[in-house]
Design a protein around this motif. Structure first.
Motif, PDB file in Angstrom:
ATOM      1  N   ARG A  84       0.747  -1.130   0.036  1.00 61.13           N
ATOM      2  CA  ARG A  84       0.126  -0.157  -0.142  1.00 61.13           C
ATOM      3  C   ARG A  84       0.713   1.485  -0.243  1.00 61.13           C
ATOM      4  O   ARG A  84       0.629   1.945  -0.716  1.00 61.13           O
ATOM      5  N   ASP A  85       2.108   1.390   1.004  1.00 60.22           N
ATOM      6  CA  ASP A  85       3.191   2.386   0.876  1.00 60.22           C
ATOM      7  C   ASP A  85       3.271   2.769   0.070  1.00 60.22           C
ATOM      8  O   ASP A  85       3.583   3.459  -0.822  1.00 60.22           O
ATOM      9  N   VAL A  86       4.008   1.413  -0.720  1.00 56.80           N
ATOM     10  CA  VAL A  86       4.960   1.356  -2.537  1.00 56.80           C
ATOM     11  C   VAL A  86       4.025   2.034  -3.789  1.00 56.80           C
ATOM     12  O   VAL A  86       4.250   3.308  -4.169  1.00 56.80           O
ATOM     13  N   PHE A  87       2.520   1.288  -3.430  1.00 51.52           N
ATOM     14  CA  PHE A  87       1.772   1.855  -4.607  1.00 51.52           C
ATOM     15  C   PHE A  87       0.883   3.498  -4.186  1.00 51.52           C
ATOM     16  O   PHE A  87       0.995   3.692  -5.647  1.00 51.52           O
ATOM     17  N   PHE A  88       0.926   3.344  -3.497  1.00 55.59           N
ATOM     18  CA  PHE A  88       0.173   4.701  -3.531  1.00 55.59           C
ATOM     19  C   PHE A  88       1.337   5.694  -2.789  1.00 55.59           C
ATOM     20  O   PHE A  88       0.806   7.143  -2.177  1.00 55.59           O
ATOM     21  N   GLN A  89       2.499   5.968  -3.066  1.00 52.86           N
ATOM     22  CA  GLN A  89       2.969   7.043  -2.719  1.00 52.86           C
ATOM     23  C   GLN A  89       3.345   7.303  -1.679  1.00 52.86           C
ATOM     24  O   GLN A  89       3.000   8.422  -1.258  1.00 52.86           O
ATOM     25  N   GLN A  90       3.499   6.497  -0.269  1.00 53.44           N
ATOM     26  CA  GLN A  90       2.757   7.235   1.557  1.00 53.44           C
ATOM     27  C   GLN A  90       4.084   6.923   1.800  1.00 53.44           C
ATOM     28  O   GLN A  90       4.491   5.340   2.505  1.00 53.44           O
ATOM     29  N   PRO A  91       5.608   7.120   1.325  1.00 59.99           N
ATOM     30  CA  PRO A  91       7.259   6.768   2.081  1.00 59.99           C
ATOM     31  C   PRO A  91       7.006   7.605   3.176  1.00 59.99           C
ATOM     32  O   PRO A  91       8.693   6.388   3.623  1.00 59.99           O
ATOM     33  N   TRP A 108       7.119   2.965   4.882  1.00 55.76           N
ATOM     34  CA  TRP A 108       7.132   1.852   4.511  1.00 55.76           C
ATOM     35  C   TRP A 108       9.088   0.897   4.996  1.00 55.76           C
ATOM     36  O   TRP A 108       8.710  -0.113   4.812  1.00 55.76           O
TER      37      TRP A 108
END
Length: 144
Positions: free
Chosen positions: A34-41, A44
């Motif tokens: 979810r962090d990677v695909f929704f770009q919530q760094p 992660w």
């Protein structure tokens, strides 16, 4: 196949730890994706860290390696300082849902519940580390 036979010969508590660590690894994998695909760094790195701890614990218990207890202690300390991602969190969350379902707790009671949750989770984490050390040490010292 040997790993499955070994897992089935473990006591219930060790089997429970492996299952809960597998659930924790799957949860952290989903959170990482979810962090990677929704770009919530922001989180992660934390999710990668807990994913690695969970997977390593499962592997070391199945090997069996008595020093898995060090990873369990490390996870407990990191979880206490960050996100409360303890091994027994799913079981304690179920207990919390039951508590909230049967009672209508006040705000003060919720604060007490949070304190009890953290205390119970950390205590169970440290107790499981001690149990793993003792049990896996006894397996390694037995003649085969």
């Amino acid at each position: 196949m040997t790993v499955i036979k070994r897992f089935l010969r473990y006591p219930f508590f060790v089997q429970l730890l492996v299952v809960l660590c597998t659930v924790g690894a799957a949860t952290n994998l989903v959170l990482l994706l979810r962090d990677v695909f929704f770009q919530q760094p922001i989180l992660w790195r934390l999710h990668v860290g807990f994913l690695m701890l969970y997977v390593a614990q499962v592997l070391f218990v199945l090997i069996p390696e008595k020093y898995v207890c060090l990873l369990t202690v490390l996870q407990g300390i990191v979880a206490l300082m960050t996100t409360a991602d303890f091994i027994f969190t799913p079981l304690l969350q179920i207990a919390g849902l039951l508590y909230h379902g049967f009672f209508s707790p006040t705000l003060e009671q919720l604060k007490v519940y949070q304190y009890v949750f953290m205390s119970a989770a950390f205590t169970l984490q440290m107790a499981s580390a001690a149990y793993l050390w003792g049990y896996l040490k006894s397996i390694q010292t037995r003649p085969q």
